[in-house]
Structures are given as C-alpha cells and as structure tokens.
Write a protein that holds these residues in place. Sequence first.
Motif: not given
Length: 495
Positions: A181-184, A308-310, A344-346
């Motif tokens: 559920g979450t990106f923390d 959004k994560m970026k 990949k982003l990290l």
Amino acid sequence: MNIGIDLGTTNTLACYVNPAGVITKIEFENGRTENKYLLPSCIAVLPDGNITVGQPALDRKSDYPETVLENTKYYMGQNRTWTVGRTILTAEKTAEYILREVHDELKRQFPAEENFHAFVTVPARFDSQIPRLATKEALIKAGFNVSDINSITDEPIAAAIAYSSYMANSDIILVVDIGGGTFDLSLISSKITGNSASPDRLVPIGWGGDLYLGGNTVDKIILNLMCRQIYDETECNLSAEPSDMRYSKQQSTASVSLRSYIEPLKKQLYSGEEEAEIYIEELLPDYDFDFTISIKEYEEAMTDITAKMKSIIEDIYRKNSVMFSQTKKVLVVGGMAHEYCLVKLLEEFFGKEKILIPDDSMYLVARGASICNSNAQIHIDNVAYTSIGILIKNRTEADVIIHEGEVIGKDFTVERIYNLVNKNAWELNITIVEFRGEFNPSGYTTLINSVIPLKRRLFRKNQELKFSFTFTEDKILKVITTHPDGSQNPLEVRL
C-alpha cells in the motif's frame, strides 16, 4: 514475551527474539497458502456475523467478494466505515481483528505465556498523531500489552535497526520501504556513542513517501492493461471490483481469477525476463485469455508512478540539504522491493553498488520491531514530524509547543501559563492543532478540541491556567491542565 509486528496493508508479519537471542518469525495457521509467515491483512464477515481473518478470508473472495474487506490500512484514523451485511466496520476495527489473529496464534504456539508485549510499526507517512494512536489502540484491544511511551516506530526505521549491525559511525542510509500500500522513505544517520562496534543511536534526517503508492497501485496498472485487451476481444469490462453489483456470477468469478494472475506476472517481470505471459483457460464462457507484456510496455505504463517516486526521493534530499553522494547504502525492503522501475531509478540516482535488497527484505521491518521490543540497547532519536500548538488570538495564530523537526528527549516537557480574559467565564475552549511548515489559519489539523469547565470563584482572584505538555517516544501528545486550586484535567489525543 516480546513481539515485533509489521501491520501491513497486504500482509502482517510478526517476529520475536528467543532466549538465545535469535530472531524468529511467527508461522500463521491462517497464513498465505504459499507462505505461512505472511498473514493476509484481510477479513471476511461470515453468514452468522462472525469474522474470519487471513487466508480463509481471501478464499471467500471468489464466491462472496462482497463479504471481504482488505487494504483498509490506508484509512486508519479517518472515520471511514464499511457495511458488510449487518456489520459496520472501520479501519481500526479491521486492524484489531488482524492483530487479534496474531495474538491468538501466539496463544496457540505458546500456551504457557500469559503476557504478550507488542511493538508495532507504522508508515513514516503516518506523520500525524491520529493514525498512530488508532494503531496503538487496535493493538491494545487485540489483547496485547504495550508500553505507555515506546510501542510504535516507523517501518523504515525498524528496517534500519535490523540492518544497523552493518553500519559504521556517521553512515547515512536511505531506507525505501515499498509494500502493498505505501511508498515510505527515511533518510537515517547512524551514531556510535558507547563502546559498541555497531551504531547504538539512529538519527532520522528526513522522511517522505506516499500513502497510496505501492503494490496495489502497480496491480491496478497491470489490471487495466489486461482488462483493455479483454474488452477489445469480448466487450466485457472486468475492471470493476469483484463485488460490483453489475457483474453476473461468472463475471465476478472471472474478475477474482484475473486478479490472482497479477502477482505471477510481476514476478516474471522483476526476474529479468524481457516479457511476461499468462494464460487463463475459460476465463469467460468460450474465451481463453492469453496475455503478454514486455518490460518496455510495463515501463511505459509505469511512467507516471516512476516520476512520482523520483520526485519524492529528490524532495527528501533537497529539503534536508543532503547530497546523493553522501548516501552509504540504499536499503530496499517490503513486498515490492524488487519492483523493476524503482530499482532502475535507484540505480540511476545512487549507482548499482549502493543498492541493497536483502534476501529477507519482506521480513526486515518485523525483525527490526522485535529488536526494538527486546533488550537491545539502541536509541532512536524522537523527531517531531509536525509542529504542534494551541490556537490563540481568536484562532488566527498558534502558540507553538513542538516545532517540526525538533528532537524530543525522554524528559521532554513544556509548560505554558495562560491568563483568562473573562474572570466570570464558566469554561475554557482549548484547541490543540498540528501543521507542517509555517502556521496557516486555514491549513491545520485539529488534534484536541476540548471544553474545560472552570471554577468561577477561584478565577476572581487568580485567572491563570497552567498547561503541561509531554510528547512520548510514540509521538503521542499528552496534556495536563492545572487549575488554581491544584485540580487537573488530563487530555490525550484520542479522537
């Protein structure tokens, strides 16, 4: 017996430290069929009104989807309700049933134990008082004993504690916890203050994330792609939830079946394959579903989520004036730790060599919670995630009691003395609020709005009221109002 619990959106896990100092995972009788260490954070209401939890609840989805409730963690402390038959449920009540299942499992495995002392984790994005208190209240109602001041920590911090033995003094790590559920995220610095070879103090530098971004978000993206193909081939729309009243029985069953294939698809995509494929025979009458998705198509579908994560990652570093190069390691944990676009982003931000996804990434939060609840001597700086104050001057300003980002010590106490303007007043309205950044009269959350009765005769001579504020390590605010005669009104944030 000290228990660490990771109350997740999709799965709940629990660990304890045995007498030999070994962290041991709890296996659940009602755990997932493929992995008994994972208790599905799911409940179902039976025809007789009783509640079943975990895999038995999931098993009812195909035939009775309208009786099943899951993914309620999003709504902790929000007064959201669901009606299933004659049963009215809240996110807090659902959490209580799930935690009670944990408690019941512990009683089954350790019948001689009379006291299960629990430590639970919450998302760092639970940065307000309300969902933290709701989680703690559910823990107590489920039958666990908890500490008054130290029974909750953030999921990324718990993961960092489980990893801390690999850290050196003054290391900065980024913990990325992505579950169902979450990106923390938490940016954490380590300190060695004693004679220990590993850090005995963790200092949160920054935190961020999205409460509504995780495996469920990714599932919806994949589901939409599958449903689009099915509609093109059959003109049947299966994108609605299985309990949708517009479905026929066959369509409802097909909707459940379709969703069960999303997880195998993700595993194929994240394993390094160029494409993933599933085949469902007789998904609908006279219709076999053959679906293929390439990693490139997946990336394109995930464009908005990746952006959004970026943005979230960049925001944490920018706000806290930390450079990416200062990060020693990026610890990725949770059920979605191997998600392709995130990894990949990290790697683009930090370099492949700094990314660490432990083999037990799914369990690291629960492991850290059990360490927090054991006798391990590791201190976590208690940082206020929001500013807290009392409304004054006709509610247009706030007298700030706790400042956002302030490190709160164990003996933290703040006292304020206020003089009553009207000596004949019978009562005092006190409003305690929390807010981010600078105070804005139209941009705060009310924590306490309480009317305190006054003894009017006393105030003709002395118009002073004394307020004492304490802020526990659980980030829970307690307020005591002292009247001139010494009587007190205790308040706690329980909305």
